[in-house]
Write a protein that holds these residues in place. Structure first.
Motif, PDB file in Angstrom:
ATOM      1  N   LYS A 124     -15.080 -16.192  -0.827  1.00  0.00           N
ATOM      2  CA  LYS A 124     -14.399 -15.992   0.448  1.00  0.00           C
ATOM      3  C   LYS A 124     -15.213 -16.520   1.631  1.00  0.00           C
ATOM      4  O   LYS A 124     -14.728 -16.585   2.754  1.00  0.00           O
TER       5      LYS A 124
ATOM      6  N   ASP B 261     -16.781 -12.810  -5.769  1.00  0.00           N
ATOM      7  CA  ASP B 261     -15.593 -12.793  -4.903  1.00  0.00           C
ATOM      8  C   ASP B 261     -15.984 -13.000  -3.442  1.00  0.00           C
ATOM      9  O   ASP B 261     -15.308 -13.714  -2.693  1.00  0.00           O
TER      10      ASP B 261
ATOM     11  N   ASN C  48     -11.202  -4.004  -2.195  1.00  0.00           N
ATOM     12  CA  ASN C  48     -10.224  -4.441  -3.202  1.00  0.00           C
ATOM     13  C   ASN C  48     -10.907  -5.050  -4.417  1.00  0.00           C
ATOM     14  O   ASN C  48     -10.475  -4.851  -5.558  1.00  0.00           O
ATOM     15  N   SER C  49     -11.978  -5.803  -4.174  1.00  0.00           N
ATOM     16  CA  SER C  49     -12.725  -6.405  -5.279  1.00  0.00           C
ATOM     17  C   SER C  49     -13.380  -5.334  -6.142  1.00  0.00           C
ATOM     18  O   SER C  49     -13.334  -5.400  -7.381  1.00  0.00           O
TER      19      SER C  49
ATOM     20  N   SER D 189     -10.676  -3.714  -8.248  1.00  0.00           N
ATOM     21  CA  SER D 189     -10.107  -4.604  -9.264  1.00  0.00           C
ATOM     22  C   SER D 189     -11.077  -4.857 -10.414  1.00  0.00           C
ATOM     23  O   SER D 189     -10.651  -5.141 -11.539  1.00  0.00           O
ATOM     24  N   HIS D 190     -12.370  -4.725 -10.148  1.00  0.00           N
ATOM     25  CA  HIS D 190     -13.373  -4.985 -11.187  1.00  0.00           C
ATOM     26  C   HIS D 190     -13.877  -3.711 -11.870  1.00  0.00           C
ATOM     27  O   HIS D 190     -14.835  -3.765 -12.636  1.00  0.00           O
TER      28      HIS D 190
ATOM     29  N   LYS E 298     -19.637  -9.372 -10.185  1.00  0.00           N
ATOM     30  CA  LYS E 298     -18.259  -9.834 -10.002  1.00  0.00           C
ATOM     31  C   LYS E 298     -17.832  -9.753  -8.541  1.00  0.00           C
ATOM     32  O   LYS E 298     -17.158 -10.653  -8.030  1.00  0.00           O
ATOM     33  N   VAL E 299     -18.220  -8.683  -7.862  1.00  0.00           N
ATOM     34  CA  VAL E 299     -17.866  -8.546  -6.455  1.00  0.00           C
ATOM     35  C   VAL E 299     -18.578  -9.601  -5.614  1.00  0.00           C
ATOM     36  O   VAL E 299     -17.980 -10.204  -4.705  1.00  0.00           O
TER      37      VAL E 299
END
Length: 324
Positions: free
Chosen positions: A302, A298, A259-260, A263-264, A294-295
């Motif tokens: 988490k 994220d 998902n990351s 989204s990026h 960016k990933v």
């Protein structure tokens, strides 16, 4: 003289068929430059093993050496593919060692002879095909009578029906969450041994994705269409297997990474084989590195860790060479 075998890992991108007209499976995959399997083999007056990779390979080495009944050999494993994370480590390790031994002792076995000998190609022919030629591969699947069993002869192995060269400016962001493995062998066999047909509309969707979008997009060098189609195919495949892996993806960590990536700005993303390896598809190294940062942010937020790499497709198969 030493035989040197340098073999790629692979991303398994999913299946376009599960069980239709007596044919089980039929997959898509791509060879990648790293990680890889690199081994040197030589004749010796004793049995010598050196493995400094940190990857446990004693089961593979033992199986191959026992099958060939050879103890007068030296084996040095210099690079290895992580085990049971969805990168095809077992097939690449067995083919590398088996084919290297065949060359060293002049047994004249082909790659496919070795694959058959060790029961590879039961569910997918992608690992064998990328060892042979590399690149992007679509395999034929296998004709079965209800239950998937080990291949009985060379004609029973899945065949590479399409092979394409992936553009050099397409990059794969590869993430391997730490401490997670794909399905164990018992659960995998439950998932794979008795395939069931998809509803006709979903089966048609898979064929359409492959024939109308994925294959033409490689020739057109259209990574946007390629990525979207791969992502959609992965969701259909993951839904089929969700009863075994308890979701579209194998675990929360892999789902977060996918998902990351999307989204990026990754053009496509998915899970390789049973995971937990996740990958994203990106055009251009600079863009790939920006998305990587960016990933990773994220992932750290988490609270889990992973290995990661930015790699290109490997458009050639295993390299076999001799050295003094």
């Amino acid at each position: 003289m030493k035989v040197v075998v340098d073999a790629p890992s692979r991303l398994h991108l999913g299946f376009y068929n599960f069980f239709e007209d007596g044919i089980a499976y039929g997959g898509l995959g791509v060879a990648i430059e790293e990680p890889k399997f690199l081994v040197r083999l030589w004749r010796s007056n004793k049995f010598e093993i050196s493995n400094e990779t940190g990857v446990e390979l004693s089961d593979i080495i033992g199986k191959v050496v026992e099958k060939f009944n050879i103890m007068n050999i030296g084996i040095s494993i210099e690079k290895a593919i992580p085990r049971h994370v969805g990168l095809g480590s077992t097939t690449q390790g067995i083919l590398s060692l088996g084919y290297g031994i065949s060359k060293l002792f002049n047994f004249n076995y082909s790659v496919r002879d070795i694959a058959l000998m060790f029961g590879r190609g039961r569910d997918s022919g992608i690992g064998i095909a990328v060892f042979e030629k590399g690149g992007f591969v679509v395999d034929s699947g296998r004709r079965i009578d209800g239950i998937v069993e080990p291949p009985k002869d060379l004609k029973d192995l899945p065949l590479p029906i399409i092979r394409k060269v992936i553009p050099r400016n397409w990059y794969f962001l590869v993430f391997i969450p730490k401490g997670i493995r794909g399905l164990d062998e018992v659960t995998e066999r439950r998932a794979m041994d008795q395939p069931s047909p998809l509803p006709k509309d979903l089966q048609y969707e898979l064929y359409k994705l492959v024939l109308l979008h994925i294959l033409p997009s490689i020739d057109r060098r259209d990574i946007v269409v390629f990525g979207k189609a791969i992502t959609k195919l992965q969701v259909i495949v993951g839904t089929y297997f969700s009863r075994y892996q308890k979701g579209i993806y194998c675990c929360e960590e892999t789902e977060i990474i996918i998902n990351s990536l999307l989204s990026h700005g990754a053009h496509g993303a998915g899970q390789s084989s049973w995971g937990p390896t996740a990958y994203g598809i990106v055009e251009g190294r600079k863009r790939a590195l920006r998305i990587l940062d960016k990933v990773l942010n994220d992932i750290y937020r988490k609270g889990f860790e992973c290995h990661y790499m930015v790699v290109r497709a490997r458009n050639y198969g295993a390299e076999i060479s001799w050295e003094e």
